[in-house]
Design a protein around this motif. Structure first.
Motif, PDB file in Angstrom:
ATOM      1  N   GLY A  13      31.295 -22.068  21.516  1.00 37.24           N
ATOM      2  CA  GLY A  13      31.699 -22.921  22.625  1.00 37.24           C
ATOM      3  C   GLY A  13      30.474 -23.296  23.439  1.00 37.24           C
ATOM      4  N   ILE A  14      30.720 -23.784  24.661  1.00 42.72           N
ATOM      5  CA  ILE A  14      29.616 -24.313  25.475  1.00 42.72           C
ATOM      6  C   ILE A  14      29.096 -23.295  26.504  1.00 42.72           C
ATOM      7  CG2 ILE A  14      31.141 -25.336  27.244  1.00 42.72           C
ATOM      8  CD1 ILE A  14      28.012 -27.076  25.839  1.00 42.72           C
ATOM      9  N   MET A  15      29.809 -22.163  26.647  1.00 42.36           N
ATOM     10  CA  MET A  15      29.496 -21.262  27.764  1.00 42.36           C
ATOM     11  C   MET A  15      28.038 -20.830  27.859  1.00 42.36           C
ATOM     12  SD  MET A  15      31.067 -17.591  28.821  1.00 42.36           S
ATOM     13  CE  MET A  15      30.863 -16.719  27.291  1.00 42.36           C
TER      14      MET A  15
ATOM     15  N   GLY B 180      30.765 -11.061  25.835  1.00 44.43           N
ATOM     16  CA  GLY B 180      30.223 -12.036  24.876  1.00 44.43           C
ATOM     17  C   GLY B 180      31.102 -12.157  23.649  1.00 44.43           C
TER      18      GLY B 180
ATOM     19  N   GLU C 218      36.592 -14.651  27.941  1.00 47.09           N
ATOM     20  CA  GLU C 218      35.861 -14.502  26.680  1.00 47.09           C
ATOM     21  C   GLU C 218      36.653 -15.159  25.555  1.00 47.09           C
ATOM     22  OE1 GLU C 218      32.602 -13.961  26.816  1.00 47.09           O
ATOM     23  OE2 GLU C 218      32.835 -11.975  27.703  1.00 47.09           O
ATOM     24  N   HIS C 219      35.970 -15.945  24.737  1.00 44.90           N
ATOM     25  CA  HIS C 219      36.586 -16.704  23.639  1.00 44.90           C
ATOM     26  C   HIS C 219      37.598 -17.720  24.178  1.00 44.90           C
ATOM     27  CE1 HIS C 219      34.761 -14.567  20.242  1.00 44.90           C
ATOM     28  NE2 HIS C 219      34.783 -13.518  21.054  1.00 44.90           N
TER      29      HIS C 219
HETATM   30  C1  GLA Z   1      29.582 -16.402  22.142  1.00 48.82           C
HETATM   31  C2  GLA Z   1      29.659 -17.919  22.075  1.00 48.82           C
HETATM   32  C3  GLA Z   1      30.330 -18.496  23.323  1.00 48.82           C
HETATM   33  C4  GLA Z   1      31.650 -17.794  23.618  1.00 48.82           C
HETATM   34  C5  GLA Z   1      31.487 -16.276  23.574  1.00 48.82           C
HETATM   35  C6  GLA Z   1      32.792 -15.550  23.725  1.00 48.82           C
HETATM   36  O1  GLA Z   1      28.719 -15.992  23.149  1.00 48.82           O
HETATM   37  O2  GLA Z   1      28.377 -18.477  21.934  1.00 48.82           O
HETATM   38  O3  GLA Z   1      30.499 -19.879  23.181  1.00 48.82           O
HETATM   39  O4  GLA Z   1      32.654 -18.227  22.756  1.00 48.82           O
HETATM   40  O5  GLA Z   1      30.870 -15.848  22.375  1.00 48.82           O
HETATM   41  O6  GLA Z   1      33.334 -15.766  24.981  1.00 48.82           O
END
Ligand code: GLA
Length: 379
Positions: A167-169, A330, A33-34
């Motif tokens: 981020g892209i996750m 999240g 996460e993050h």
């Molecule tokens: C949100 C962001 C992701 C990621 C998570 C934490 O969902 O959209 O890109 O950083 O937080 O892991």
């Protein structure tokens, strides 16, 4: 969620023609996460909840959209100055703009959509919305974008039209998800692997418990967390925090703020935990997976400071009930915990967590068993 036929029916009622149907899921993340915007690893999977949209090209240069769950409609053009005022419509608009910025020629369309990813639960409802439209427009106009580029279109939408430097996750998981599989994505090289994931085979269940504390990443401290990490990476002389060791962090401790130090300490620890979890999964050692999940929770709570009282309470109750792993999932600031529970402890955990949470906070949490499903698709 309104089922496919109800959405279709509404479309026909509003626009008088037959649409085509598309869907994209929300996601879970087992661990990592993050880490995505730090160039690290994430371990998400798509879920059986998402957004379903009825779409039809309308031959104009305008989009007419109806958000069924809100009962709201809007109309907007495809130029930069046409940004709609409703947040939900900005996701759709942003996708259209990002496609055009990449050279994709698109026109107007009509749409009705509905979703069953709980909003603000940390399950990526916004990524599901972006992926649905990125995927559909790619198909309608034969744009030829690869799946990764569709994810990037969603991510850029967040950055440029919604105020979240994510981020892209989430977008990656929503586009590339595969039933029965988690994906380990290296957010630096963008290489990924599908991992068959079936906790039931080992006598476990994965379940989300939603605190119903709404998280809101837009304009939130999420962007501040990212900025902290980038500052530390810069002092370390690296592009990303990924790859930095605790020793390296200690060595620059007096050059960074206490807060930035804590943020980086969490991220560096989290990098290692994702790798540990992958190794443990290969051994079928779900107890180690669970132990790392708790560590992530408390790292996110104490060092990264993205938890809240309700989520800490849920993780504590899980521990008392003998749950193998529990953590905030999240971005944080509310939403769900993800829990890895032995089959035989499941019923008691759900009952206890529900009762204790309700007694303390005056409302029951919501419980969603996790079903790992496919990514963006035509239905
Ligand atoms: C949100 C962001 C992701 C990621 C998570 C934490 O969902 O959209 O890109 O950083 O937080 O892991």
């Amino acid at each position: 969620m309104n089922d496919k036929n109800v959405i279709k029916q509404k479309f026909v009622e509003l626009y008088g023609a037959e649409p085509e149907m598309f869907a994209s899921p929300g996601r879970i993340n087992l661990i990592g996460e993050h880490t995505d915007y730090n160039g690290g690893f994430v371990f998400p999977g798509a879920v059986d909840k998402g957004i379903t949209a009825a779409i039809r090209l309308n031959g104009t240069d305008k989009v007419r959209a109806y958000a069924m769950d809100l009962g709201e409609s809007t109309e907007f053009g495809l130029n930069e100055e046409d940004k709609p005022s409703q947040m939900w419509a900005c996701y759709v608009f942003g996708v259209c703009r990002e496609i055009q910025k990449r050279g994709g020629k698109i026109g107007g369309f009509d749409t009705v959509f509905s979703g069953d990813v709980p909003l603000g639960a940390g399950m990526s409802s916004s990524a599901a919305l972006e992926s649905t439209f990125a995927f559909a427009l790619n198909e309608f106009y034969n744009l030829g974008f690869e799946k990764f580029e569709l994810a990037r279109i969603g991510q850029s939408t967040e950055h440029n039209y919604c105020g979240v430097n994510c981020g892209i996750m989430d977008q990656f998981a929503s586009v590339c998800g595969k039933a029965g599989h988690l994906m380990r994505l290296d957010c630096r090289s963008m290489e990924f692997e599908y991992f068959p994931f079936d906790p039931a085979k080992h006598g476990y269940r994965l379940v989300l418990v939603n605190s119903c504390v709404k998280h809101e990443l837009v304009g939130s401290p999420y962007n501040d967390r990212r900025a902290s990490c980038e500052r530390v990476a810069k002092v370390l002389g690296q592009e990303f925090l990924r790859g930095a060791s605790m020793e390296q962090l200690e060595a620059i401790k007096d050059q960074i703020s206490e807060e930035d130090y804590m943020r980086a300490r969490y991220v560096i620890g989290e990098e290692q935990r994702v790798l540990d979890v992958c190794a443990a999964l290969e051994q079928g050692d779900l107890e180690t997976v669970g132990a790392r999940m708790y560590e992530t929770h408390w790292g996110m709570s104490k060092d990264y400071e993205v938890s809240c009282e309700e989520l800490d309470f849920l993780a504590e109750v899980a521990k008392e009930c003998g749950v193998s792993g529990s953590r905030i999932m999240g971005g944080g600031f509310g939403g769900c915990t993800i829990n890895l529970v032995k089959e035989e402890l499941y019923d008691n955990f759900i009952k206890t967590a529900t009762e204790k949470f309700a007694a303390k906070y005056g409302h029951e949490p919501k419980v969603y068993p996790v079903i790992i499903s496919d990514g963006a698709r035509r239905i």
